[in-house]
Design a protein around this motif. Structure first.
Motif, short mmCIF file in Angstrom:
data_model
loop_
_atom_site.label_atom_id
_atom_site.label_comp_id
_atom_site.label_asym_id
_atom_site.label_seq_id
_atom_site.Cartn_x
_atom_site.Cartn_y
_atom_site.Cartn_z
N ASP A 104 10.33 -13.19 -6.92
CA ASP A 104 8.95 -13.07 -6.43
C ASP A 104 8.90 -12.77 -4.92
N ARG A 112 -4.96 -2.56 2.93
CA ARG A 112 -3.94 -2.04 2.04
C ARG A 112 -3.41 -0.70 2.53
N THR A 170 5.41 -6.26 -3.63
CA THR A 170 4.79 -7.51 -4.07
C THR A 170 5.43 -8.01 -5.34
N GLY A 171 5.80 -9.29 -5.35
CA GLY A 171 6.32 -9.94 -6.56
C GLY A 171 7.59 -9.33 -7.11
N ARG A 189 4.32 -1.74 0.98
CA ARG A 189 3.90 -3.04 0.47
C ARG A 189 4.65 -3.31 -0.83
N SER A 209 8.10 -10.59 -1.53
CA SER A 209 7.14 -9.63 -0.98
C SER A 209 7.62 -9.14 0.37
N GLY A 211 7.32 -6.62 -10.49
CA GLY A 211 6.81 -6.42 -9.14
C GLY A 211 6.29 -5.01 -8.94
N SER A 212 5.68 -4.78 -7.78
CA SER A 212 5.08 -3.47 -7.50
C SER A 212 5.44 -3.01 -6.10
N THR A 270 6.11 -6.36 3.66
CA THR A 270 5.19 -5.34 4.17
C THR A 270 5.79 -4.71 5.43
#
Length: 265
Positions: free
Chosen positions: A26, A4, A12-13, A10, A28, A63-64, A30
């Motif tokens: 949704d 991580r 996500t979602g 990053r 993602s 999401g994050s 990175t």
């Protein structure tokens, strides 16, 4: 360092809907330190919306986002800048009637006081502008030139240079080589190489697929607001990238087919 923490970015979602249109579904993404990621897809695929979420210009519905392993929430571009994320938009947002140095320092011009009054410190600004351009390898003879007199490639370099001067850890570029001559394209690609070599993570949004193979480490393909595929650049080709961009569209029309003809995310 755990997995991580090894990522600069990053996401996500990430989802975003405008009325009945699901712009992002949704998604993602990175990005590692110093990595150049090519973000590609057809018009309306969601590339720009996703990048605007990371730059704080769009607030996702869900999401994050993590920057260097730390959860963040951006409500504005100022929030993303505070986290050292910068974006260069396709329209560049330059002031044509202002000179090169003025555009590089727009909104944060160095000042000095005379008799207690703040005045623009032009010698210092032009001196620092020259250092900045030289450090990034941007060839512009005079920092006093008006931006309206520069070529398209030079204007793009100024926009990138301004973003890079904020000492970003992440730099997002939306179609930086669109409508440029061949020599100007190479100069901008060199600038991307220079920035990434300094440890800046770069997201490159482009329709010029050949550029991906000159500067990118990895590509991510989007289609209708979703992730379709991800490839290391050495493991793919322009032909495959084209098929990944349009293949889902064709495979989705195949009656009774529940797969993507070998196209995998």
């Amino acid at each position: 360092m755990n997995d991580r923490q090894s990522y600069r970015v990053r996401m996500t979602g990430i989802s975003k809907r405008y009325n009945t249109i699901q712009t992002l579904d949704d998604v993602s993404l990175t990005l590692k330190p110093g990595e150049v990621l090519g973000l590609v897809g057809d018009n309306g695929a969601g590339k720009s919306t996703l990048s605007k979420v990371l730059s704080g210009a769009v607030i996702p519905d869900s999401g994050s986002i993590e920057i260097d392993g730390k959860a963040v929430a951006f409500a504005s571009p100022a929030d993303s800048r505070a986290a050292r994320v910068e974006m260069v938009y396709q329209d560049l947002s330059l002031c044509d009637s202002v000179d090169v140095a003025g555009n590089l320092f727009l909104g944060r011009e160095p000042r000095r006081k005379m008799l207690g009054m703040p005045f623009l410190d032009k010698p210092r600004m032009h001196g620092q502008a020259r250092e900045m351009l030289d450090r990034l390898g941007i060839v512009i003879a005079d920092t006093r030139l008006k931006v309206e007199n520069l070529s398209g490639g030079q204007r793009q370099s100024i926009a990138i240079g301004r973003a890079a001067s904020f000492d970003p850890s992440v730099l997002i570029m939306d179609e930086p080589t669109a409508a440029l001559a061949v020599a100007e394209v190479e100069a901008v690609l060199d600038l991307i190489r220079t920035v990434s070599a300094r440890g800046v993570s770069v997201i490159l949004i482009t329709h010029r697929l050949q550029d991906l193979f000159l500067v990118c480490d990895r590509i991510q393909v989007m289609y209708e607001g979703r992730n379709v595929a991800e490839r290391q650049i050495e493991d793919t080709s322009i032909e495959e990238v084209v098929n990944l961009i349009v293949g889902r569209k064709f495979s989705a029309r195949s009656a009774g087919r529940g797969q993507d003809n070998g196209v995998q995310a």
